[in-house]
Design an enzyme around this catalytic site. Sequence first.
Site, PDB file in Angstrom:
ATOM      1  N   HIS A  40      86.753 -31.106 -42.867  1.00  0.00           N
ATOM      2  CA  HIS A  40      86.853 -30.168 -41.754  1.00  0.00           C
ATOM      3  C   HIS A  40      88.279 -29.663 -41.624  1.00  0.00           C
ATOM      4  O   HIS A  40      89.202 -30.250 -42.198  1.00  0.00           O
ATOM      5  CB  HIS A  40      86.454 -30.867 -40.446  1.00  0.00           C
ATOM      6  N   HIS A 129      95.350 -27.154 -42.317  1.00  0.00           N
ATOM      7  CA  HIS A 129      95.086 -27.879 -43.567  1.00  0.00           C
ATOM      8  C   HIS A 129      93.700 -28.497 -43.506  1.00  0.00           C
ATOM      9  O   HIS A 129      93.103 -28.603 -42.424  1.00  0.00           O
ATOM     10  CB  HIS A 129      96.120 -28.990 -43.774  1.00  0.00           C
TER      11      HIS A 129
HETATM   12  P1  ATP Z   1      90.872 -42.159 -39.275  1.00  0.00           P
HETATM   13  O1  ATP Z   1      91.782 -42.015 -38.067  1.00  0.00           O
HETATM   14  O2  ATP Z   1      90.010 -43.359 -39.250  1.00  0.00           O
HETATM   15  O3  ATP Z   1      91.609 -41.974 -40.559  1.00  0.00           O
HETATM   16  P2  ATP Z   1      90.156 -39.430 -38.780  1.00  0.00           P
HETATM   17  O4  ATP Z   1      91.629 -39.174 -38.728  1.00  0.00           O
HETATM   18  O5  ATP Z   1      89.309 -38.543 -39.606  1.00  0.00           O
HETATM   19  O6  ATP Z   1      89.858 -40.906 -39.207  1.00  0.00           O
HETATM   20  P3  ATP Z   1      90.393 -39.068 -35.999  1.00  0.00           P
HETATM   21  O7  ATP Z   1      91.646 -39.873 -35.985  1.00  0.00           O
HETATM   22  O8  ATP Z   1      89.462 -39.200 -34.860  1.00  0.00           O
HETATM   23  O9  ATP Z   1      89.575 -39.355 -37.311  1.00  0.00           O
HETATM   24  O10 ATP Z   1      90.824 -37.552 -36.128  1.00  0.00           O
HETATM   25  C1  ATP Z   1      89.919 -36.482 -36.074  1.00  0.00           C
HETATM   26  C2  ATP Z   1      90.670 -35.252 -36.517  1.00  0.00           C
HETATM   27  O11 ATP Z   1      91.761 -35.000 -35.637  1.00  0.00           O
HETATM   28  C3  ATP Z   1      91.300 -35.388 -37.908  1.00  0.00           C
HETATM   29  O12 ATP Z   1      91.341 -34.102 -38.527  1.00  0.00           O
HETATM   30  C4  ATP Z   1      92.712 -35.825 -37.617  1.00  0.00           C
HETATM   31  O13 ATP Z   1      93.622 -35.426 -38.627  1.00  0.00           O
HETATM   32  C5  ATP Z   1      92.992 -35.077 -36.328  1.00  0.00           C
HETATM   33  N1  ATP Z   1      93.935 -35.834 -35.496  1.00  0.00           N
HETATM   34  C6  ATP Z   1      93.850 -37.128 -35.164  1.00  0.00           C
HETATM   35  N2  ATP Z   1      94.851 -37.498 -34.365  1.00  0.00           N
HETATM   36  C7  ATP Z   1      95.612 -36.399 -34.177  1.00  0.00           C
HETATM   37  C8  ATP Z   1      96.784 -36.104 -33.428  1.00  0.00           C
HETATM   38  N3  ATP Z   1      97.431 -37.021 -32.697  1.00  0.00           N
HETATM   39  N4  ATP Z   1      97.247 -34.841 -33.481  1.00  0.00           N
HETATM   40  C9  ATP Z   1      96.641 -33.886 -34.199  1.00  0.00           C
HETATM   41  N5  ATP Z   1      95.537 -34.088 -34.917  1.00  0.00           N
HETATM   42  C10 ATP Z   1      95.016 -35.318 -34.917  1.00  0.00           C
END
Ligand code: ATP
EC number: 3.1.4.58
Length: 191
Positions: A40, A129
């Site tokens: 995504h 990205h």
């Molecule tokens: P994991 O954290 O287990 O690696 P994930 O990153 O896919 O899994 P989430 O952390 O819930 O799952 O993030 C969902 C989306 O939001 C992802 O695209 C992640 O890069 C983005 N994201 C997560 N935390 C932040 C943040 N603090 N700021 C901006 N984007 C974020």
Amino acid sequence: MRLFVALLPPRDVLDELETFVAPLRQVVPGLRWTHRDLLHVTLSFLGEVDDRTLERLLPRLERATGRHDRLSLSLAGGGAFPGGGAHARVLWTGLYGDRRGLAGLAASTAAAGRRAGTPPDSHRTFRPHLTLARSRRPVDVRPLLEPMSSFASAPWTAATVHLIRSRLPAGGRTKVDYEPLESWPLRAPRD
Ligand code: ATP
Ligand code: MG
């Protein structure tokens, strides 16, 4: 619940991407490649949201989405976070085409979140990205950046914005799980 707003590239673009990266998956041990169902483009990360905030959020996101035109986008190239790739945790491919429109849409969805009372986003600057792979420990992904530089997908029209719930690994599950909660259309061109 943990929420984010995202675009989902169409199947044929994901096919192109999968075909391209298939021979690259073994190059850097320790990198965990994202399953294609989870690929995504995050527009805004909203963090932990309670039910009352979600109620305020839904109409705001709908309005924000409806104010923006559909976007012509494509995926291309590769990069790493942090930047140089010698100590990376994330390998990504970039977004091209209507990058200005994309940034505007991202800003609007983040603003909708802020107004609804979601926790402030910790990442200030929007860096468009699509995450391809991650590593718990910093790894050297530089051997992947050169091959990724020749990747370019076909363009597609992004017409829908998705609100997605993320369930982080817990209770025996080893992988993150995304549940689409709502989606709204971007503005269609007037004919
Ligand atoms: P994991 O954290 O287990 O690696 P994930 O990153 O896919 O899994 P989430 O952390 O819930 O799952 O993030 C969902 C989306 O939001 C992802 O695209 C992640 O890069 C983005 N994201 C997560 N935390 C932040 C943040 N603090 N700021 C901006 N984007 C974020
Ligand atoms: Mg995460």
